[in-house]
Design a protein around this motif. Structure first.
Motif, PDB file in Angstrom:
ATOM      1  N   ARG A 132       0.814  -1.213   0.000  1.00  0.00           N
ATOM      2  CA  ARG A 132       0.000   0.000   0.000  1.00  0.00           C
ATOM      3  C   ARG A 132       0.852   1.271   0.000  1.00  0.00           C
ATOM      4  O   ARG A 132       0.325   2.370  -0.041  1.00  0.00           O
ATOM      5  N   ILE A 133       2.159   1.131   0.058  1.00  0.00           N
ATOM      6  CA  ILE A 133       3.061   2.282   0.160  1.00  0.00           C
ATOM      7  C   ILE A 133       3.933   2.339  -1.075  1.00  0.00           C
ATOM      8  O   ILE A 133       4.628   1.382  -1.398  1.00  0.00           O
ATOM      9  N   SER A 134       3.913   3.483  -1.749  1.00  0.00           N
ATOM     10  CA  SER A 134       4.705   3.603  -2.981  1.00  0.00           C
ATOM     11  C   SER A 134       6.057   4.269  -2.732  1.00  0.00           C
ATOM     12  O   SER A 134       6.980   4.084  -3.511  1.00  0.00           O
ATOM     13  N   ALA A 135       6.190   5.044  -1.673  1.00  0.00           N
ATOM     14  CA  ALA A 135       7.464   5.705  -1.378  1.00  0.00           C
ATOM     15  C   ALA A 135       7.507   6.128   0.085  1.00  0.00           C
ATOM     16  O   ALA A 135       6.467   6.331   0.708  1.00  0.00           O
ATOM     17  N   ILE A 136       8.710   6.253   0.595  1.00  0.00           N
ATOM     18  CA  ILE A 136       8.915   6.734   1.968  1.00  0.00           C
ATOM     19  C   ILE A 136      10.013   7.789   1.920  1.00  0.00           C
ATOM     20  O   ILE A 136      11.059   7.570   1.324  1.00  0.00           O
ATOM     21  N   VAL A 137       9.737   8.918   2.532  1.00  0.00           N
ATOM     22  CA  VAL A 137      10.742   9.968   2.671  1.00  0.00           C
ATOM     23  C   VAL A 137      10.828  10.289   4.163  1.00  0.00           C
ATOM     24  O   VAL A 137       9.887  10.795   4.747  1.00  0.00           O
ATOM     25  N   MET A 138      11.958   9.948   4.764  1.00  0.00           N
ATOM     26  CA  MET A 138      12.140  10.189   6.192  1.00  0.00           C
ATOM     27  C   MET A 138      13.134  11.335   6.358  1.00  0.00           C
ATOM     28  O   MET A 138      14.270  11.244   5.914  1.00  0.00           O
ATOM     29  N   LEU A 139      12.703  12.400   7.023  1.00  0.00           N
ATOM     30  CA  LEU A 139      13.533  13.591   7.115  1.00  0.00           C
ATOM     31  C   LEU A 139      14.365  13.687   8.378  1.00  0.00           C
ATOM     32  O   LEU A 139      15.509  14.079   8.332  1.00  0.00           O
ATOM     33  N   THR A 140      13.805  13.408   9.529  1.00  0.00           N
ATOM     34  CA  THR A 140      14.584  13.555  10.762  1.00  0.00           C
ATOM     35  C   THR A 140      14.546  12.314  11.630  1.00  0.00           C
ATOM     36  O   THR A 140      14.914  12.358  12.793  1.00  0.00           O
ATOM     37  N   ALA A 141      14.103  11.229  11.086  1.00  0.00           N
ATOM     38  CA  ALA A 141      14.004   9.998  11.861  1.00  0.00           C
ATOM     39  C   ALA A 141      15.395   9.393  12.065  1.00  0.00           C
ATOM     40  O   ALA A 141      16.188   9.336  11.137  1.00  0.00           O
ATOM     41  N   PRO A 142      15.698   8.954  13.288  1.00  0.00           N
ATOM     42  CA  PRO A 142      17.000   8.321  13.506  1.00  0.00           C
ATOM     43  C   PRO A 142      17.058   6.962  12.817  1.00  0.00           C
ATOM     44  O   PRO A 142      16.042   6.310  12.627  1.00  0.00           O
TER      45      PRO A 142
END
Length: 103
Positions: free
Chosen positions: A16-26
């Motif tokens: 169900r997820i086409s992309a993930i952008v994590m900005l400040t997650a460790p």
């Protein structure tokens, strides 16, 4: 914690997820990467509060609720807040923390 939630959601529902952008997650445990420091020892010490008597609640509330400006200075000194955080913006959070039962 949001980074871990996103990764778990991807693990469970990847189709169900086409992309993930994590900005400040460790990239690992937040207590090992908190502002570039390992605060695991402090975390373990904080967990031991459960071993203390109920009267500890008075101390907890005093630390969080006596003077929001003092609490704010301490939070900035230990780098739990950035230098641009304003005491008046954080005051509701400090009041909320003072009302929690740490035990």
């Amino acid at each position: 914690m949001g980074g871990q939630i996103v990764l778990e959601a991807y693990r469970r529902m990847g189709s169900r997820i086409s992309a993930i952008v994590m900005l400040t997650a460790p990239f690992e445990s937040p207590i090992r990467t908190f502002y570039g420091r390992n605060v695991e020892v402090l975390y373990r010490a904080a967990r031991s509060i459960r071993l203390l008597p109920r009267s500890t609640i008075v101390l907890w509330r005093a630390l969080w609720g006596v003077d929001p400006r003092f609490t704010h200075r301490v939070a900035q000194a230990v780098r739990a807040l950035g230098p641009d955080a304003k005491p008046e913006d954080m005051a509701p959070y400090y009041r909320r923390m003072a009302g929690l039962d740490p035990l």
